[in-house]
Design an enzyme around this catalytic site. Structure first.
Site, PDB file in Angstrom:
ATOM      1  N   CYS A 166      87.770 -24.258-136.949  1.00  0.00           N
ATOM      2  CA  CYS A 166      89.234 -24.304-136.926  1.00  0.00           C
ATOM      3  C   CYS A 166      89.826 -25.500-137.670  1.00  0.00           C
ATOM      4  O   CYS A 166      91.044 -25.617-137.789  1.00  0.00           O
ATOM      5  CB  CYS A 166      89.738 -24.320-135.496  1.00  0.00           C
ATOM      6  SG  CYS A 166      88.862 -23.176-134.434  1.00  0.00           S
ATOM      7  N   HIS A 298      97.294 -28.886-132.599  1.00  0.00           N
ATOM      8  CA  HIS A 298      96.284 -27.828-132.700  1.00  0.00           C
ATOM      9  C   HIS A 298      96.666 -26.716-131.722  1.00  0.00           C
ATOM     10  O   HIS A 298      96.607 -25.546-132.076  1.00  0.00           O
ATOM     11  CB  HIS A 298      94.891 -28.394-132.406  1.00  0.00           C
ATOM     12  CG  HIS A 298      93.796 -27.441-132.756  1.00  0.00           C
ATOM     13  ND1 HIS A 298      93.638 -26.935-134.029  1.00  0.00           N
ATOM     14  CD2 HIS A 298      92.821 -26.873-132.000  1.00  0.00           C
ATOM     15  CE1 HIS A 298      92.596 -26.104-134.043  1.00  0.00           C
ATOM     16  NE2 HIS A 298      92.096 -26.044-132.819  1.00  0.00           N
ATOM     17  N   PHE A 394      85.861 -26.203-132.945  1.00  0.00           N
ATOM     18  CA  PHE A 394      84.560 -25.995-132.319  1.00  0.00           C
ATOM     19  C   PHE A 394      83.515 -26.763-133.119  1.00  0.00           C
ATOM     20  O   PHE A 394      83.601 -26.873-134.349  1.00  0.00           O
ATOM     21  CB  PHE A 394      84.194 -24.505-132.325  1.00  0.00           C
ATOM     22  CG  PHE A 394      84.813 -23.710-131.215  1.00  0.00           C
ATOM     23  CD1 PHE A 394      85.512 -24.317-130.186  1.00  0.00           C
ATOM     24  CD2 PHE A 394      84.685 -22.329-131.182  1.00  0.00           C
ATOM     25  CE1 PHE A 394      86.067 -23.581-129.155  1.00  0.00           C
ATOM     26  CE2 PHE A 394      85.239 -21.579-130.159  1.00  0.00           C
ATOM     27  CZ  PHE A 394      85.934 -22.197-129.137  1.00  0.00           C
TER      28      PHE A 394
END
Length: 406
Positions: A166, A298, A394
């Protein structure tokens, strides 16, 4: 002898995502707080337990590309090419001679040609065929988008793809920023794209049990997971004096970038790791924390991410955290995985240029662990001069960009 660091500005931007097929459409949707998340239209959707996403609607590749291009362009590459076309048109840059030799394309994507993987696994496993198209490998490879943009625009310098889940787009744009700031190139084309909304792509994410079945509600106490999106955003990063000499319109200045690794857990975020990236971006840009007016979070809508990110902001900014605006546009366009930071940079530019702060929609209940100004549900007019864009991926890989009004 150290070379002086160049100033880096943005002179072009382009996008296609669930909110719009251009930057003006996307800005309008963000300002309205419009939701681009709906039931997805893909093959075998009835076999999925998660059936929503930020899908690009009404998109027909044949309206934009010829048959030969479609044979080579996965959906993520198609999105990149369209966003790049808009960005390069706005910038007015053409690449010849020495400029072409040093300019390149750096793009982020987590999955690359996921639709191509999905279609061809079906061909050999489900349909039992023994042949696939000869262009399957060049179509699905992660660097396909960067390669095709480099070929289309004569970019002969450093071109490659970055894959850090991401954070892929932010890492890619940070690399482009470093290239221009160091003097290695006077201009770079950068951003990211993703197109994982296929049966296999969604099914894989279902397995993580982090997906919402109804909506993305970042920072809201009743949030229940993330929602996938798709699309691309592309920018032209250019050395300031080069842009000035040719009379380019300057959209914003990129002033800082930092990356960090949690070195802790493959999926659970770390407050310490994320905070190191935020502090690093401030330090790199010579920014006092009190100067920051807006953070594009985020903000995935998962319990773990949101409370960790709010703790990071409270820790890094101290008493100024209460004066900051922080929003997650994933609530509108979904989580574009490797392409998400690029689309979210648009919200940062809109804040700096237009004085409009994109909201966090879907916000229903305050969460004591997310007690910040998350610009709930309605966009806000406010002048901000310095913004941050967070990406925490991640694998514990973090990347934060800092921009200023020019």
């Amino acid at each position: 002898m150290n070379r002086p660091m160049n100033r880096v500005v943005i002179t072009g931007m382009g996008t296609i995502n669930a909110l719009g097929k251009s930057v003006p459409e996307t800005f309008a949707a963000m300002a309205e707080g419009r939701c681009g998340i709906d039931t997805i239209n893909i093959r075998d959707v009835e076999r999925l337990s998660v059936q929503i996403g930020g899908q690009v609607r009404g998109f027909d590749p044949e309206e934009h590309f010829n048959r030969q291009q479609i044979a080579l362009y996965d959906r993520f590459t198609q999105f990149t090419m369209l966003a790049a076309k808009e960005a390069l048109a706005q910038s007015g840059l053409e690449f010849h001679g020495l400029l072409a030799d040093e300019a390149g394309a750096i793009f982020g994507t987590a999955g690359g040609g996921v639709n191509t993987w999905d279609e061809n696994y079906r061909t050999v496993y489900e349909d039992g065929k023994n042949r696939v198209h000869p262009f399957v490998v060049p179509k699905l490879m992660n660097n396909a988008a960067a390669s095709h943009v480099s070929m289309e625009y004569n970019l002969k310098g450093p071109s490659y793809s970055v894959s850090t889940a991401c954070a892929s787009s932010n890492h890619a744009m940070g690399q482009a920023f470093h290239m221009v700031r160091s003097g290695a190139s006077r201009a770079m084309v950068t951003g990211g794209s993703e197109a994982m909304l296929s049966f296999g792509g969604v099914k894989a994410w279902e397995g993580l049990r982090v997906m919402s079945k109804d909506a993305c509600r970042p920072f809201s106490a009743n949030r229940n997971g993330m929602v996938q999106g798709e699309g691309a955003a592309v920018f032209v990063f250019e050395e300031l004096e080069h842009a000035r000499k040719r009379g380019a319109e300057i959209l914003a200045e990129v002033v800082g970038f930092a990356m960090s690794s949690d070195a802790a857990d493959i999926v659970m975020p770390s407050k310490q790791g994320a905070a190191r990236a935020v502090r690093g971006a401030l330090r790199d840009g010579g920014i006092n924390p009190s100067e920051v007016g807006y953070i594009n979070a985020h903000g995935t809508g998962t319990a773990a991410n949101d409370k960790t990110e709010c703790a990071v902001v409270a820790d890094v900014f101290g008493s100024h955290a209460d004066k900051l605006m922080i929003s997650s546009t994933k609530s509108m366009h979904g989580h574009l995985i490797g392409g998400t930071g690029a689309v979210e940079l648009l919200a940062c530019i809109m804040a700096l240029r237009d004085g409009i702060i994109a909201p966090t929609i879907g916000y229903e209940e305050p969460d004591p662990e997310c007690a910040l100004d998350v610009v709930p549900n309605v966009a806000r007019e406010a002048r901000v001069d310095t913004v941050l864009s967070n990406a925490f991926a991640f694998g514990g890989l973090n990347a934060v960009l800092a921009l200023k009004r020019f």
